[in-house]
Scaffold this motif. Structure first.
Motif, short mmCIF file in Angstrom:
data_model
loop_
_atom_site.label_atom_id
_atom_site.label_comp_id
_atom_site.label_asym_id
_atom_site.label_seq_id
_atom_site.Cartn_x
_atom_site.Cartn_y
_atom_site.Cartn_z
N ALA A 13 0.83 -1.21 0.00
CA ALA A 13 0.00 0.00 0.00
C ALA A 13 0.86 1.26 0.00
O ALA A 13 0.54 2.24 -0.68
CB ALA A 13 -0.94 0.00 1.20
N VAL B 98 -7.17 0.40 1.98
CA VAL B 98 -6.43 -0.34 0.95
C VAL B 98 -5.66 -1.49 1.59
O VAL B 98 -5.64 -2.61 1.04
CB VAL B 98 -5.49 0.60 0.18
N VAL B 99 -5.02 -1.26 2.74
CA VAL B 99 -4.30 -2.33 3.43
C VAL B 99 -5.25 -3.49 3.74
O VAL B 99 -4.92 -4.67 3.51
CB VAL B 99 -3.65 -1.81 4.72
#
Length: 256
Positions: free
Chosen positions: A200, A226-227
């Motif tokens: 990310a 996103v992670v």
């Protein structure tokens, strides 16, 4: 250049993007230098010269192999950032300048590196300076890499717009230079296992990707979203890159 990191040069970075950039970089400089030293069998270097050092990533990668490193770049901002991110104990002297006019005495350098910088630096004047400052049989390394992230962006539902191609050559080298004899030529694709967080960080480390990720995932917690997405993807998290490594030996002394 150097690890001038072409994104740093061409993107309008803000503090958030810079923090992602600083948080994690794929260790490709280290891998390419390790390949050179393993293949060449070269032992410890007395004095190395890193031309187009940028933010110093390429210079710091030389530390395990060299007693002393001179790192030059024409950008004051790049040199300032390199100094800030280099440990005080490191054996690196950062200088503002370029490869065409080096403040180095004759025949002092045992190894020269161009990490993604030769595209900007190559010229007859550069070759003349290399001939002057290098010891006979000095090594010259030209290396670069291209990180491929499209599959991860598509996995996150993002497609980057088509852009005009940059006039940048990852494969530029010194094969056309009679002064240098090529010993190593390697172009290959590598894959590095990474954590979701580090992947990310790489995705958020350029302006174009950062803006699209922020718009897609809405707000300050976009990075953490996103992670989580990457963690839950069930995919083998890797960063793929094409690497380019060319190594040369100087074959003409300065007196010829």
């Amino acid at each position: 250049m150097g690890d001038r990191e072409k994104n740093v040069v061409h993107d309008d970075y803000n503090d958030a993007i810079s923090s992602h950039y600083a948080a994690y970089r794929p260790p490709l400089h280290q891998a390419l230098l390790a390949e050179f030293f393993q293949t060449s069998g070269r032992g410890e270097i007395d004095i190395a010269l890193d031309i187009g050092c940028g933010t110093g990533v390429s210079s710091r990668a030389l530390i395990p192999y060299c007693k002393a490193i001179i790192a030059v770049d024409p950008s004051i901002a790049m040199i300032e950032q390199a100094i800030l991110t280099t440990e005080p104990w490191a054996n690196i002297a950062y200088c503002i300048g370029d490869g065409e006019a080096l403040n180095i005495p004759d025949q002092q350098i045992d190894l020269v590196t161009f990490a993604g910088s030769l595209n900007y630096a190559k010229s007859p004047s550069l070759l003349k300076e290399l001939k002057r400052v290098c010891k006979p049989e000095a090594h010259v390394i030209v290396y670069d890499f291209e990180v491929h992230l499209d599959e991860w962006l598509l996995c996150l539902g993002i497609q980057m717009p088509e852009t005009a191609p940059m006039h940048y050559d990852h494969e530029i080298n010194f094969d056309d230079c009679e002064l240098l004899r090529r010993n190593i030529g390697s172009v290959k694709t590598v894959a590095l296992d990474v954590s979701a967080q580090n992947l990310a960080h790489v995705l958020f480390s350029s302006t174009g990707r950062y803006n699209r990720l922020q718009a897609k995932f809405q707000g300050e917690d976009a990075f953490h979203q996103v992670v989580k997405r990457l963690d839950r993807s069930g995919l083998n998290l890797q960063i793929k890159a094409t690497t380019y490594l060319y190594a040369y030996t100087q074959v003409t002394s300065v007196n010829q």
